[in-house]
Design a protein around this motif. Sequence first.
Motif, mmCIF file in Angstrom:
data_model
loop_
_atom_site.group_PDB
_atom_site.id
_atom_site.type_symbol
_atom_site.label_atom_id
_atom_site.label_comp_id
_atom_site.label_asym_id
_atom_site.label_seq_id
_atom_site.Cartn_x
_atom_site.Cartn_y
_atom_site.Cartn_z
ATOM 1 N N GLN A 82 106.947 155.236 56.827
ATOM 2 C CA GLN A 82 107.442 154.041 57.292
ATOM 3 C C GLN A 82 107.650 153.900 58.698
ATOM 4 O O GLN A 82 106.914 152.988 59.591
ATOM 5 C CB GLN A 82 108.799 153.663 56.685
ATOM 6 N N ALA B 291 104.054 153.787 60.081
ATOM 7 C CA ALA B 291 103.304 152.307 59.986
ATOM 8 C C ALA B 291 103.960 151.321 60.776
ATOM 9 O O ALA B 291 103.232 150.439 61.319
ATOM 10 C CB ALA B 291 103.812 151.966 58.382
ATOM 11 N N GLU B 292 105.342 151.644 61.063
ATOM 12 C CA GLU B 292 106.038 150.597 62.182
ATOM 13 C C GLU B 292 105.331 150.698 63.664
ATOM 14 O O GLU B 292 104.936 149.964 64.168
ATOM 15 C CB GLU B 292 107.314 150.885 62.198
ATOM 16 N N ASN B 293 105.053 152.198 64.071
ATOM 17 C CA ASN B 293 104.409 152.556 65.155
ATOM 18 C C ASN B 293 103.165 152.045 65.365
ATOM 19 O O ASN B 293 102.552 151.462 66.311
ATOM 20 C CB ASN B 293 104.567 154.120 65.700
ATOM 21 N N LEU B 294 102.094 152.197 64.379
ATOM 22 C CA LEU B 294 100.826 151.774 64.306
ATOM 23 C C LEU B 294 100.799 150.075 64.393
ATOM 24 O O LEU B 294 100.023 149.653 64.994
ATOM 25 C CB LEU B 294 100.390 152.174 63.032
ATOM 26 N N GLN B 295 101.939 149.550 63.813
ATOM 27 C CA GLN B 295 101.844 148.041 63.977
ATOM 28 C C GLN B 295 102.184 147.521 65.265
ATOM 29 O O GLN B 295 101.566 146.570 65.817
ATOM 30 C CB GLN B 295 102.815 147.455 62.922
ATOM 31 N N GLN B 296 103.051 148.308 66.072
ATOM 32 C CA GLN B 296 103.420 147.950 67.284
ATOM 33 C C GLN B 296 102.302 148.148 68.120
ATOM 34 O O GLN B 296 102.233 147.304 69.236
ATOM 35 C CB GLN B 296 104.685 148.899 67.825
ATOM 36 N N ALA C 192 99.056 148.065 67.560
ATOM 37 C CA ALA C 192 98.224 147.061 67.203
ATOM 38 C C ALA C 192 98.388 145.567 67.746
ATOM 39 O O ALA C 192 97.730 144.969 68.463
ATOM 40 C CB ALA C 192 97.913 146.634 65.519
ATOM 41 N N ASP C 193 99.744 145.603 67.723
ATOM 42 C CA ASP C 193 100.268 144.294 68.640
ATOM 43 C C ASP C 193 100.181 144.204 70.020
ATOM 44 O O ASP C 193 99.605 143.409 70.775
ATOM 45 C CB ASP C 193 101.831 144.098 68.229
ATOM 46 N N GLU D 50 96.291 143.627 70.694
ATOM 47 C CA GLU D 50 96.162 142.231 70.785
ATOM 48 C C GLU D 50 96.682 141.487 71.999
ATOM 49 O O GLU D 50 95.982 140.652 72.502
ATOM 50 C CB GLU D 50 96.883 141.384 69.511
#
Length: 293
Positions: free
Chosen positions: A114, A117-122, A124-125, A128
Amino acid sequence: MAKCPKCPPPGAPAWLATFADMMSLLMCFFVLLLSMASMDVQKFKQIADSMKNAFGVQRLIQVDQIPLGTSVIEQHFSPGQTQPTPLEEIQQSTQQQTEQLDESPDTMERAKQQVIAENLQQIADQAEEIKDRLKVEIDQGLVTVGTKGFRIVIRINEKGSFPSASAILQPGFEPVMDKITQSIAESHGKVIVAGHTDDVPIKTAMYRSNWELSSSRAVTVVQYMLEKNQIDPQRFLIEGHADTHPLFPNDSQQNRAANRRVEIVIAQDEALLKDQDPSLRVIQTDSFPDKPL
């Protein structure tokens, strides 16, 4: 026959019976104290029933319905509030802390995944946001932005950035570098700046080989960002790879142009990346990204 004056009277003395009764009662009393030192409901019930029968206090109560189960202690004694000893409190507290820390491997693995996944999402954001800032330059083919694991890769293409066989930024490329510098300043983590060339050998008065050319271009990019005084110099790591890590085979002019580049890699949470994929033991800037650049 005459009665012997020195012989004691037959039978036990009168006081002996009283003394024996007292000793028996004392023994029973201490036995009861010992038995009630550690309360056992079953034993206490047996003792209570025995005491009632022995002292004749048993009563017969007429009831119209089956009595419900009640506590033996509640029937015969008033309830008392027990206070735990300091030792019991310490043991209880220690056991509770141990139970809280005793997590199963599956739970720990899920928590770890988890966090990843949170670090990867950060990341990716954040990528962007950089893409939005460099949208015009990306549309013009000057730079590309993508992610690979816990890294953001900003790739400066040779088009518009450096003249052929030169490590001096072309005039007019400064606004692009200013946007890249601002993006790096707003990020965190190690910044790896790596220069790459094609396989065409070079030997000039300034650069003896592609190794010097690729390293000089990386130094030029870092020096420009440091002149803005916005980024800590300790974050930078400069690499020169020459033509050893091409993106595409050097079999056409178009592929060679794509291989001539400077990559700025923002490496975040590299420890988690290593733990997630044991094969990634060093920071690599030459492989294809997870997401298209």
